[in-house]
Design an enzyme around this catalytic site. Sequence first.
Site, mmCIF file in Angstrom:
data_model
loop_
_atom_site.group_PDB
_atom_site.id
_atom_site.type_symbol
_atom_site.label_atom_id
_atom_site.label_comp_id
_atom_site.label_asym_id
_atom_site.label_seq_id
_atom_site.Cartn_x
_atom_site.Cartn_y
_atom_site.Cartn_z
ATOM 1 N N GLU A 1 0.538 -1.327 -0.202
ATOM 2 C CA GLU A 1 -0.212 0.255 0.180
ATOM 3 C C GLU A 1 0.911 1.282 -0.040
ATOM 4 O O GLU A 1 0.581 2.270 -0.906
ATOM 5 C CB GLU A 1 -0.940 0.638 1.545
ATOM 6 C CG GLU A 1 -1.973 -0.804 1.414
ATOM 7 C CD GLU A 1 -2.604 -1.342 -0.327
ATOM 8 O OE1 GLU A 1 -3.800 -0.473 -0.696
ATOM 9 O OE2 GLU A 1 -3.292 -1.831 -0.666
ATOM 10 N N HIS B 1 1.290 3.559 -3.504
ATOM 11 C CA HIS B 1 0.101 4.316 -4.565
ATOM 12 C C HIS B 1 0.470 5.277 -3.876
ATOM 13 O O HIS B 1 0.232 5.730 -5.017
ATOM 14 C CB HIS B 1 -1.412 3.639 -3.259
ATOM 15 C CG HIS B 1 -1.818 2.438 -3.796
ATOM 16 N ND1 HIS B 1 -2.681 2.543 -4.807
ATOM 17 C CD2 HIS B 1 -1.754 1.112 -3.220
ATOM 18 C CE1 HIS B 1 -3.596 1.406 -4.589
ATOM 19 N NE2 HIS B 1 -2.640 0.517 -3.725
ATOM 20 N N HIS C 1 -52.667 11.900 15.938
ATOM 21 C CA HIS C 1 -52.024 10.217 15.624
ATOM 22 C C HIS C 1 -52.708 9.553 16.453
ATOM 23 O O HIS C 1 -53.727 9.277 16.477
ATOM 24 C CB HIS C 1 -50.890 10.748 16.347
ATOM 25 C CG HIS C 1 -49.910 10.840 15.383
ATOM 26 N ND1 HIS C 1 -49.794 12.417 14.727
ATOM 27 C CD2 HIS C 1 -48.559 10.758 14.899
ATOM 28 C CE1 HIS C 1 -48.318 12.447 14.593
ATOM 29 N NE2 HIS C 1 -48.024 11.839 14.495
ATOM 30 N N GLU D 1 -7.547 -0.164 6.808
ATOM 31 C CA GLU D 1 -8.115 -0.587 5.536
ATOM 32 C C GLU D 1 -7.902 -1.667 4.658
ATOM 33 O O GLU D 1 -8.570 -2.256 5.722
ATOM 34 C CB GLU D 1 -7.444 0.568 4.414
ATOM 35 C CG GLU D 1 -8.381 0.183 3.076
ATOM 36 C CD GLU D 1 -7.126 1.190 2.178
ATOM 37 O OE1 GLU D 1 -8.179 1.244 0.927
ATOM 38 O OE2 GLU D 1 -6.142 1.492 1.800
ATOM 39 N N HIS D 2 -6.368 -2.077 5.538
ATOM 40 C CA HIS D 2 -5.661 -3.126 4.941
ATOM 41 C C HIS D 2 -5.570 -3.640 5.956
ATOM 42 O O HIS D 2 -4.443 -3.135 6.620
ATOM 43 C CB HIS D 2 -5.003 -3.205 3.309
ATOM 44 C CG HIS D 2 -5.672 -2.600 2.216
ATOM 45 N ND1 HIS D 2 -6.267 -3.562 1.467
ATOM 46 C CD2 HIS D 2 -5.584 -0.991 1.815
ATOM 47 C CE1 HIS D 2 -6.892 -2.637 0.730
ATOM 48 N NE2 HIS D 2 -6.274 -1.853 0.956
#
Length: 446
Positions: free
Chosen positions: A263, A266, A426, A333-334
């Site tokens: 990652e 990226h 109501h 995330e991972h």
Amino acid sequence: MTLQVNRYHLESLSGAERRVLMQRVRADYRSVEADVRAIVGDVRERGDAGLLAQTARLDGVTLSPAALKVTDEEFEAAEAAVSPAVRDALVSAIANIRHHHEAQLPASSWMQEVRPGVLVGERWTPITSVGLYVPRGKGSFPSVMTMLCAPAVIAAVPEVAVCTPPGPDGSVDAASLVAAALCGVRTIYKMGGAQAIAAFAYGTESVRRVEKIVGPGNEYVSTAKRLVYGEVDPGLPAGPSESVVLCDGAADPEIAARELLVEAEHGSNSAALLVTHSVALADAVEKLLPDLVDALPEQRREYCTAVLSGYGGIVLTTDLAASVRFVNEYAPEHLRVLVTNPFELLPKLDNAGEVLLGENTSIPFGNFAVGVNAILPTGGTARSQSCVGTIDFMKRSSFAYVSDEGVAEVGPTAVTLATYEGFPAHAAAAQFVVDRAAARTRAAEG
């Protein structure tokens, strides 16, 4: 090469230092909001003209309204351009994605009797229309196309449209087009950024408005989603990539080191942390990293170098339990789990977008091949958000039925609470039904 790798001793960190460690890059909404507001406003007010003007200004691509949507001829050209190996890989990945996401489908409806004569239940139905955002900032991502299109089709969404930024020549990545077609999606617009979000949210002469937008994007996309909230459901927030590699002392250092870079490559604003209580393992991983980073192409090498000295590095804890507590607080995330008994640890891992267990389950397997969805919550939102799945493209509706017998069970409760809350209409409506049902019951009893 000289590679600086952050190292944190968790137990010795001050509160302020721990907060710094927990930080990740988040979309800087304030710095781009004025720009994004102008872009969104232009598309909302001028439709196609605004969309095309912003595409020319921001992407450097001049398109006509007729060229916004990918044609059948472009799909055919993409099929011819993609190698058999890439096509076969897409077919294999999509098959696994379908298997995984079909298992997520809920029962179409359920019903139960909560009191005699009182039936309640729920129905699941697909969202009428969705817009899928497939980015193209630092490369082309047919894998993102598969992860978005497959579950939307499985959920039986009647109208599925994709937007993705055009390349310099105005084309869409060939493998991404093939992936979409293999999933059963052929409505693809050549648009990206904030202007694409606005087009999906408000509609233009050439782009149909959608009910929900799903897919990752940069800070312009994220900010646009925030601005159009209320007009459209903007879906899961997704920021820069992040991972935690959780290890005990028995983990293979080379596997851990290589997974740490997955990652990280990226982008420089990604986060990648090795979390372990083993000093020996941490030392071995740090020793391997320079050569592994040096072997990468220049841009990826720069990204990894920036991450390991930025939002990444090594976190040393006192024991495996402390590592697990940190992981749950960080909510990555991972999450890559390299421990002796990963399935024993799994019930303790509460906060992660995905959990990849054992030495063989590489993060790229999750990203591309095994079938789990790789569109995941980032920035700690895995504490409350989930990975994209089939139900992201569906909605629940509750339903109820009350018989004459059931009116006696629930009617007085409704009248009493409506009266207490100060809603006379109501209470009167409920009382009218109570009285009518009671009268029918008396008549039936003769």
